[in-house]
Design a protein around this motif. Structure first.
Motif, PDB file in Angstrom:
ATOM      1  N   ARG A  81      37.374  48.838  53.990  1.00 17.75           N
ATOM      2  CA  ARG A  81      38.232  49.688  53.162  1.00 17.75           C
ATOM      3  C   ARG A  81      38.703  48.936  51.928  1.00 17.75           C
ATOM      4  O   ARG A  81      38.734  49.475  50.821  1.00 17.75           O
ATOM      5  CB  ARG A  81      39.434  50.179  53.970  1.00 17.75           C
ATOM      6  CG  ARG A  81      39.087  51.243  54.959  1.00 17.75           C
ATOM      7  CD  ARG A  81      40.334  51.746  55.660  1.00 17.75           C
ATOM      8  NE  ARG A  81      39.966  52.688  56.709  1.00 17.75           N
ATOM      9  CZ  ARG A  81      40.611  52.819  57.847  1.00 17.75           C
ATOM     10  NH1 ARG A  81      41.677  52.097  58.101  1.00 17.75           N
ATOM     11  NH2 ARG A  81      40.212  53.697  58.731  1.00 17.75           N
ATOM     12  N   GLN A  82      39.090  47.685  52.111  1.00 19.46           N
ATOM     13  CA  GLN A  82      39.557  46.868  50.991  1.00 19.46           C
ATOM     14  C   GLN A  82      38.435  46.652  49.981  1.00 19.46           C
ATOM     15  O   GLN A  82      38.651  46.717  48.774  1.00 19.46           O
ATOM     16  CB  GLN A  82      40.079  45.520  51.502  1.00 19.46           C
ATOM     17  CG  GLN A  82      40.644  44.623  50.430  1.00 19.46           C
ATOM     18  CD  GLN A  82      41.913  45.176  49.807  1.00 19.46           C
ATOM     19  OE1 GLN A  82      42.623  45.951  50.425  1.00 19.46           O
ATOM     20  NE2 GLN A  82      42.191  44.786  48.583  1.00 19.46           N
ATOM     21  N   TYR A  85      37.931  49.854  48.047  1.00 20.59           N
ATOM     22  CA  TYR A  85      39.033  50.025  47.106  1.00 20.59           C
ATOM     23  C   TYR A  85      38.866  49.090  45.906  1.00 20.59           C
ATOM     24  O   TYR A  85      39.023  49.500  44.756  1.00 20.59           O
ATOM     25  CB  TYR A  85      40.371  49.766  47.799  1.00 20.59           C
ATOM     26  CG  TYR A  85      41.562  49.960  46.906  1.00 20.59           C
ATOM     27  CD1 TYR A  85      41.952  51.238  46.513  1.00 20.59           C
ATOM     28  CD2 TYR A  85      42.294  48.877  46.444  1.00 20.59           C
ATOM     29  CE1 TYR A  85      43.043  51.426  45.680  1.00 20.59           C
ATOM     30  CE2 TYR A  85      43.382  49.049  45.613  1.00 20.59           C
ATOM     31  CZ  TYR A  85      43.755  50.325  45.236  1.00 20.59           C
ATOM     32  OH  TYR A  85      44.828  50.509  44.407  1.00 20.59           O
TER      33      TYR A  85
END
Length: 106
Positions: A81-82, A85
């Motif tokens: 997810r990081q 992002y």
């Protein structure tokens, strides 16, 4: 009979050492890349059935392994997810090309 129990104690010691390594990695994740991949464990071929008095210990180790596997998968999901992002921030639109302008007057 004592040798049978000692063989199982040694096998459980090896399993416990592996799960302790994973637990330490979870706590200190920056070292993960510096370590070689873990070898999957399989019981030594010469072992017979697990002695009943060692079952509680084996169950505790299994519970810790499951918890460690869950923590690792959660960390991997968080990292993905990081990364996604960060890709949106750096590129602006999740992987699409950035417009480029070329000065043709030069």
């Amino acid at each position: 009979m004592a040798a049978w129990r000692e063989e199982w104690v040694a096998a459980l010691d090896a399993l416990e050492a592996d799960v302790e390594t994973i637990e330490r990695l979870i706590e200190d994740e920056h070292r993960v890349q510096a370590l070689p991949a873990a070898n999957p464990w399989s019981p030594p071929a010469e072992l017979s059935a697990l002695p009943l008095d060692l079952k509680p210990r084996a169950d505790r180790i299994l519970a810790r392994q499951i918890a460690a596997a869950h923590a690792v998968s959660t960390a991997i999901t968080g990292n993905r997810r990081q990364t996604a992002y960060a890709a949106k921030i750096e590129v602006g639109t999740a992987g699409k090309a950035i417009p480029a302008y070329v000065d043709c007057n030069a």
